[in-house]
Design a protein around this motif. Structure first.
Motif, PDB file in Angstrom:
ATOM      1  N   ARG A  72       0.826  -1.201   0.000  1.00  0.00           N
ATOM      2  CA  ARG A  72       0.000   0.000   0.000  1.00  0.00           C
ATOM      3  C   ARG A  72       0.864   1.255   0.000  1.00  0.00           C
ATOM      4  NH1 ARG A  72      -5.523  -0.971   1.482  1.00  0.00           N
ATOM      5  NH2 ARG A  72      -5.767   1.293   1.364  1.00  0.00           N
ATOM      6  N   GLU A  73       1.971   1.240   0.746  1.00  0.00           N
ATOM      7  CA  GLU A  73       2.860   2.402   0.788  1.00  0.00           C
ATOM      8  C   GLU A  73       3.469   2.684  -0.585  1.00  0.00           C
ATOM      9  OE1 GLU A  73       5.699   1.290   3.692  1.00  0.00           O
ATOM     10  OE2 GLU A  73       4.407   1.720   5.418  1.00  0.00           O
ATOM     11  N   MET A  74       3.940   1.631  -1.251  1.00  0.00           N
ATOM     12  CA  MET A  74       4.589   1.811  -2.549  1.00  0.00           C
ATOM     13  C   MET A  74       3.585   2.167  -3.634  1.00  0.00           C
ATOM     14  SD  MET A  74       7.580  -1.115  -2.542  1.00  0.00           S
ATOM     15  CE  MET A  74       8.227  -0.526  -4.115  1.00  0.00           C
ATOM     16  N   LEU A  75       2.386   1.584  -3.562  1.00  0.00           N
ATOM     17  CA  LEU A  75       1.359   1.916  -4.546  1.00  0.00           C
ATOM     18  C   LEU A  75       0.918   3.369  -4.385  1.00  0.00           C
ATOM     19  CD1 LEU A  75      -0.415   0.821  -6.835  1.00  0.00           C
ATOM     20  CD2 LEU A  75      -2.104   0.159  -5.102  1.00  0.00           C
ATOM     21  N   ARG A  76       0.777   3.812  -3.140  1.00  0.00           N
ATOM     22  CA  ARG A  76       0.413   5.211  -2.888  1.00  0.00           C
ATOM     23  C   ARG A  76       1.490   6.146  -3.418  1.00  0.00           C
ATOM     24  NH1 ARG A  76      -0.216   4.888   2.282  1.00  0.00           N
ATOM     25  NH2 ARG A  76       1.845   5.630   2.874  1.00  0.00           N
ATOM     26  N   ALA A  77       2.758   5.803  -3.199  1.00  0.00           N
ATOM     27  CA  ALA A  77       3.855   6.633  -3.692  1.00  0.00           C
ATOM     28  C   ALA A  77       3.871   6.658  -5.220  1.00  0.00           C
ATOM     29  CB  ALA A  77       5.185   6.113  -3.155  1.00  0.00           C
ATOM     30  N   HIS A  78       3.565   5.520  -5.835  1.00  0.00           N
ATOM     31  CA  HIS A  78       3.557   5.427  -7.298  1.00  0.00           C
ATOM     32  C   HIS A  78       2.450   6.287  -7.906  1.00  0.00           C
ATOM     33  CE1 HIS A  78       3.510   3.806 -11.339  1.00  0.00           C
ATOM     34  NE2 HIS A  78       2.285   3.350 -11.165  1.00  0.00           N
ATOM     35  N   LEU A  79       1.276   6.262  -7.284  1.00  0.00           N
ATOM     36  CA  LEU A  79       0.129   6.999  -7.827  1.00  0.00           C
ATOM     37  C   LEU A  79       0.044   8.429  -7.311  1.00  0.00           C
ATOM     38  CD1 LEU A  79      -2.589   4.196  -7.633  1.00  0.00           C
ATOM     39  CD2 LEU A  79      -1.356   4.977  -9.659  1.00  0.00           C
ATOM     40  N   GLY A  80       0.731   8.692  -6.203  1.00  0.00           N
ATOM     41  CA  GLY A  80       0.730  10.041  -5.649  1.00  0.00           C
ATOM     42  C   GLY A  80      -0.549  10.430  -4.951  1.00  0.00           C
ATOM     43  N   ARG A  81      -1.288   9.448  -4.426  1.00  0.00           N
ATOM     44  CA  ARG A  81      -2.529   9.762  -3.723  1.00  0.00           C
ATOM     45  C   ARG A  81      -2.908   8.592  -2.823  1.00  0.00           C
ATOM     46  NH1 ARG A  81      -7.060   7.205  -5.927  1.00  0.00           N
ATOM     47  NH2 ARG A  81      -6.738   6.213  -7.965  1.00  0.00           N
ATOM     48  N   ASP A 123      -8.016  -3.157  -7.037  1.00  0.00           N
ATOM     49  CA  ASP A 123      -8.645  -3.099  -8.355  1.00  0.00           C
ATOM     50  C   ASP A 123      -7.679  -3.699  -9.382  1.00  0.00           C
ATOM     51  OD1 ASP A 123      -9.386  -2.269 -10.964  1.00  0.00           O
ATOM     52  OD2 ASP A 123     -10.528  -0.610 -10.136  1.00  0.00           O
ATOM     53  N   PRO A 124      -8.088  -4.748 -10.117  1.00  0.00           N
ATOM     54  CA  PRO A 124      -7.176  -5.387 -11.070  1.00  0.00           C
ATOM     55  C   PRO A 124      -6.536  -4.423 -12.052  1.00  0.00           C
ATOM     56  CG  PRO A 124      -9.121  -6.733 -10.774  1.00  0.00           C
ATOM     57  CD  PRO A 124      -9.379  -5.440 -10.044  1.00  0.00           C
ATOM     58  N   ALA A 125      -7.284  -3.414 -12.509  1.00  0.00           N
ATOM     59  CA  ALA A 125      -6.720  -2.457 -13.469  1.00  0.00           C
ATOM     60  C   ALA A 125      -5.574  -1.669 -12.847  1.00  0.00           C
ATOM     61  CB  ALA A 125      -7.814  -1.512 -13.959  1.00  0.00           C
ATOM     62  N   ILE A 126      -5.741  -1.262 -11.590  1.00  0.00           N
ATOM     63  CA  ILE A 126      -4.681  -0.510 -10.906  1.00  0.00           C
ATOM     64  C   ILE A 126      -3.504  -1.422 -10.591  1.00  0.00           C
ATOM     65  CG2 ILE A 126      -4.126   0.706  -8.755  1.00  0.00           C
ATOM     66  CD1 ILE A 126      -6.899   1.912  -8.805  1.00  0.00           C
ATOM     67  N   VAL A 127      -3.806  -2.629 -10.114  1.00  0.00           N
ATOM     68  CA  VAL A 127      -2.735  -3.568  -9.761  1.00  0.00           C
ATOM     69  C   VAL A 127      -1.901  -3.915 -10.987  1.00  0.00           C
ATOM     70  CG1 VAL A 127      -2.219  -5.883  -8.904  1.00  0.00           C
ATOM     71  CG2 VAL A 127      -4.003  -4.514  -7.804  1.00  0.00           C
ATOM     72  N   ARG A 128      -2.567  -4.263 -12.093  1.00  0.00           N
ATOM     73  CA  ARG A 128      -1.844  -4.690 -13.295  1.00  0.00           C
ATOM     74  C   ARG A 128      -0.985  -3.569 -13.877  1.00  0.00           C
ATOM     75  NH1 ARG A 128      -2.204 -10.250 -13.360  1.00  0.00           N
ATOM     76  NH2 ARG A 128      -4.354 -10.950 -13.310  1.00  0.00           N
ATOM     77  N   ALA A 129      -1.378  -2.312 -13.640  1.00  0.00           N
ATOM     78  CA  ALA A 129      -0.637  -1.178 -14.186  1.00  0.00           C
ATOM     79  C   ALA A 129       0.509  -0.743 -13.278  1.00  0.00           C
ATOM     80  CB  ALA A 129      -1.582  -0.002 -14.425  1.00  0.00           C
ATOM     81  N   ALA A 130       0.581  -1.288 -12.084  1.00  0.00           N
ATOM     82  CA  ALA A 130       1.633  -0.902 -11.133  1.00  0.00           C
ATOM     83  C   ALA A 130       2.970  -1.514 -11.542  1.00  0.00           C
ATOM     84  CB  ALA A 130       1.248  -1.359  -9.735  1.00  0.00           C
ATOM     85  N   PRO A 131       4.078  -0.930 -11.106  1.00  0.00           N
ATOM     86  CA  PRO A 131       5.401  -1.500 -11.405  1.00  0.00           C
ATOM     87  C   PRO A 131       5.524  -2.923 -10.864  1.00  0.00           C
ATOM     88  CG  PRO A 131       5.609   0.738 -10.558  1.00  0.00           C
ATOM     89  CD  PRO A 131       4.171   0.344 -10.359  1.00  0.00           C
ATOM     90  N   ASP A 137      -9.448   0.701   0.031  1.00  0.00           N
ATOM     91  CA  ASP A 137      -9.092  -0.713  -0.044  1.00  0.00           C
ATOM     92  C   ASP A 137      -9.516  -1.305  -1.383  1.00  0.00           C
ATOM     93  OD1 ASP A 137      -7.977  -2.997   1.549  1.00  0.00           O
ATOM     94  OD2 ASP A 137      -9.938  -3.844   1.088  1.00  0.00           O
ATOM     95  N   ALA A 138     -10.686  -0.900  -1.864  1.00  0.00           N
ATOM     96  CA  ALA A 138     -11.169  -1.415  -3.143  1.00  0.00           C
ATOM     97  C   ALA A 138     -10.251  -0.984  -4.282  1.00  0.00           C
ATOM     98  CB  ALA A 138     -12.592  -0.931  -3.398  1.00  0.00           C
ATOM     99  N   GLU A 139      -9.790   0.265  -4.248  1.00  0.00           N
ATOM    100  CA  GLU A 139      -8.893   0.754  -5.294  1.00  0.00           C
ATOM    101  C   GLU A 139      -7.555   0.028  -5.247  1.00  0.00           C
ATOM    102  OE1 GLU A 139      -9.933   5.406  -6.126  1.00  0.00           O
ATOM    103  OE2 GLU A 139      -8.977   4.922  -4.199  1.00  0.00           O
ATOM    104  N   ALA A 140      -7.051  -0.223  -4.052  1.00  0.00           N
ATOM    105  CA  ALA A 140      -5.748  -0.867  -3.915  1.00  0.00           C
ATOM    106  C   ALA A 140      -5.743  -2.277  -4.478  1.00  0.00           C
ATOM    107  CB  ALA A 140      -5.333  -0.897  -2.444  1.00  0.00           C
TER     108      ALA A 140
END
Length: 322
Positions: free
Chosen positions: A110-119, A128-136, A123-126
């Motif tokens: 969650r910390e790294m995903l927040r840093a990546h997206l800047g916001r 979300d397959p679309a967000i997960v698949r697009a993450a580093p 829990d649902a967003e974290a």
């Protein structure tokens, strides 16, 4: 019906069959037959990929299975945070456990995903397959490993009263290694942890749960593969076991690396002795059997020794998350 889902690192069932998610049932069936011919080992295909194609068909080959798969794929519910206390429906006493498997990596995810997206994310967003698949890759890897740890803990829970497990065991700080795969930088160092320590009648084991999102092989006592990269899971596991061994003044009988069933050709693979410790790589579905019967070459514990080792570990081990 048991519904299984793809991990954050794995190709989806649709991707494995080479079709869009909107494909008709007839087109899906034709695509499956084509992929079977393309991947069949007898015609020069890849055996591991052939198995994955068959698994993909099991996931979405029928209308009922496809609908259930799509519901999970669309909502990301299969990746949602596990409850702090897992429900237990078994008829016998569960394993005595300390710590919360997967919690540390979920927090880092969650910390790294927040840093990546800047916001901040819900829990649902974290999940979300679309967000997960697009993450580093390194972010998705944290979630994949958290899920792997939770699945291992669930398997260990069913072993019974004769077993004791510690999850997310603190191994201190490795100075000068802030880029470790599971690092949490603290004053220039990286917090290291051992995923699981299990005390069983068959011996004392250090366990690491991994999901590389692909097939693996072994070379000179280490895991290799296209998705493994430069990581050294066996070396990391043994290093962290040594830290706990010294702190608690105990002797481990074996090291076990747990992988998703589809990523390992054999249910149990013995790598022999690495740094004088017997190392075994197992499919998750085979873990209970290995812990009950003993890993290949592992040192068994005497009756009185089990009580002494449990006392030493209880006094010395610190878990990262209660």
């Amino acid at each position: 019906m048991i519904v299984t889902f793809d991990g954050p690192l794995a190709a989806s069932a649709y991707e494995l069959l080479g079709v869009a998610t909107t494909v008709s049932d007839d087109e899906l069936r034709r695509a499956y037959r084509l992929r079977l011919r393309q991947t069949h080992p007898d015609t020069g295909g890849d055996a591991a990929l052939f198995i994955r194609v068959q698994r993909a068909w099991e996931q979405i080959g029928s209308s009922e299975a496809r609908a259930a798969y799509d519901r999970g794929r669309d909502t990301g519910g299969q990746w949602a945070s596990a409850p702090t206390t897992r429900a237990w429906t078994g008829t016998r006493p569960r394993t005595t456990s300390y710590g919360q498997a997967g919690a540390w990596r979920r927090r880092r995810y969650r910390e790294m995903l927040r840093a990546h997206l800047g916001r901040e994310l819900t829990d649902a967003e974290a999940h979300d397959p679309a967000i997960v698949r697009a993450a580093p890759w390194e972010v998705r890897r944290l979630l994949a490993d958290a899920l792997a740890e939770e699945a291992t803990a669930s398997a260990i829970d069913g072993l019974g009263i004769g077993f004791t497990a510690w999850h997310d065991v603190d191994c201190g700080v490795a100075w000068g290694d802030p880029d470790a795969a599971d690092a949490s930088v603290t004053g220039g160092g990286a917090i290291l942890k051992l995923d699981h320590v299990v005390l069983a009648p068959s011996g004392l084991y250090g366990l690491m749960s991994e999901d590389f999102g692909g097939d693996v092989r072994f070379r000179q006592g280490e895991v290799i593969g296209a998705t493994v990269g430069a990581s050294t899971p066996i070396a990391d596991l043994l290093t962290r076991m040594r830290v706990i061994s010294r702190a608690a003044r105990v002797r481990f009988g074996g090291a076990i690396l747990i992988l998703p069933d589809e990523d390992l050709h054999d249910a149990v693979a013995s790598l022999g002795r690495v740094r004088s410790i017997p190392v075994t790589v197992v499919r998750r579905s085979a873990l209970r059997t290995v812990l009950r019967n003993g890993a290949p070459g592992a040192r068994m514990l005497g009756g009185n020794e089990v009580f002494d080792v449990r006392t030493r570990l209880t006094q010395a081990v610190r878990v990262l998350t209660e």
